[in-house]
Design an enzyme around this catalytic site. Sequence first.
Site, PDB file in Angstrom:
ATOM      1  N   HIS A 139      45.097  47.481  36.720  1.00  0.00           N
ATOM      2  CA  HIS A 139      44.612  46.092  36.646  1.00  0.00           C
ATOM      3  C   HIS A 139      45.783  45.140  36.386  1.00  0.00           C
ATOM      4  CE1 HIS A 139      41.760  42.830  35.469  1.00  0.00           C
ATOM      5  NE2 HIS A 139      42.735  42.507  34.630  1.00  0.00           N
ATOM      6  N   GLU A 140      46.639  45.489  35.433  1.00  0.00           N
ATOM      7  CA  GLU A 140      47.774  44.630  35.103  1.00  0.00           C
ATOM      8  C   GLU A 140      48.802  44.600  36.230  1.00  0.00           C
ATOM      9  OE1 GLU A 140      47.346  42.703  32.757  1.00  0.00           O
ATOM     10  OE2 GLU A 140      45.663  43.762  31.853  1.00  0.00           O
ATOM     11  N   HIS A 143      47.595  42.243  38.787  1.00  0.00           N
ATOM     12  CA  HIS A 143      47.883  40.853  38.416  1.00  0.00           C
ATOM     13  C   HIS A 143      49.291  40.473  38.879  1.00  0.00           C
ATOM     14  CE1 HIS A 143      44.566  39.129  36.264  1.00  0.00           C
ATOM     15  NE2 HIS A 143      44.524  40.060  35.322  1.00  0.00           N
ATOM     16  N   GLU A 220      40.623  37.565  37.802  1.00  0.00           N
ATOM     17  CA  GLU A 220      40.227  38.805  37.122  1.00  0.00           C
ATOM     18  C   GLU A 220      39.441  39.717  38.056  1.00  0.00           C
ATOM     19  OE1 GLU A 220      41.059  40.136  34.134  1.00  0.00           O
ATOM     20  OE2 GLU A 220      42.461  38.464  34.210  1.00  0.00           O
TER      21      GLU A 220
END
Length: 287
Positions: A139-140, A143, A220
Site C-alpha cells: 500500500h505504501e 502511494h 487511498e
Amino acid sequence: MKRIFLLIATNMAILLVASIVMSILGVNTSTMGGLLVFAAIFGFGGAFISLAISKWMAKKTMGCEVITTPRDNTERWLVETVARQAEQAGIKMPEVAIYQSPELNAFATGPSKNNALVAVSSGLLYGMSQDEIEAVLAHEVSHVANGDMVTLTLIQGVVNTFVIFAARVVAGIINNFVASNDEEGEGLGMFAYMAVVFVLDMLFGILASIIVAYFSRIREYRADEGAARLAGKEKMIAALDRLRQGPETGAMPASMSALGINGKKSMAELLMSHPPLEKRIAALRAS
C-alpha cells in the site's frame, strides 16, 4: 477534529507572518494582480517547502530509525520485501525505517517517487502477520509509485492559494462596503480588516481541508488497488480487517497520516483523510 483545528491554526500563523513580510517588502496586495502573486507564492511555496523537507521532518518527528544494515531476520525481511515491491512498481528503492509506537500504522513520504521513505510502526511490525505486513508495505509503495506526495502537494498549493486570495477579496469587498456607508470613508481600519481576514481564512480553510481530504480518500482507494496487485487482494483485505480490529491511531501527525495506511477517525467523514476501513474492504471485494 483536533487535527483540522491544529492545521487551520498553523495556516493562520503562516498567513499572518506572510502578510507582515509582504507589507515590509512593499508588495501591493490591494490589486488583484498583486494579491494573486502573494497568494500563489505563499500558497504553493509553503506546500512545496513541506514536500522538500518531508523525509527529514518524518524522521525527526516520528523518531524513525532507518535500516541501513538489518539487525535481525525481521528487519532483513522488511527491507527485502520493500525492495521487491519497489522493483515491481518501477521505482527506486525507498529508505525503510521503523518508528517506536504501539499503534498499527505505516506511512510513506518524500519529495519524489525515487526519493522516498517507507516507515512502519513497531506495533505493526510485531503485531501483524507477514502476509498482512506485506500488504501494508505494498500500500505504501503504491502511494510512492502513484506520486501521491507530489499530487497532494499540488492540491494543497491550489487550495492554499484559493484560501489566501478569496479571504482577502471578500475582506476587500466588506471594507469597501463599510467605507461607502461611512461619512469619513475610512472603511474597517487595519485591525478590524485583519480580524475579518483571519475569520475568512478560517472559514475558507475548513472548506479547503474538505477538498484536500476528498482527494486524499480517492488516493487511498488507488493505493489499496495497487497493493492488491503487488501483494494480492486477499492479503490486503486481511490487513485492513486487522487494522479495523486494532486500536485507533493517534501518534502520527496530520502531514504524514494522509499517506499512512490507517487514518484517524473523525465525526465528519468529509474531514477524514482516509475512507472508513469498512468501505475500503468493500471496495476491494467488489473489484
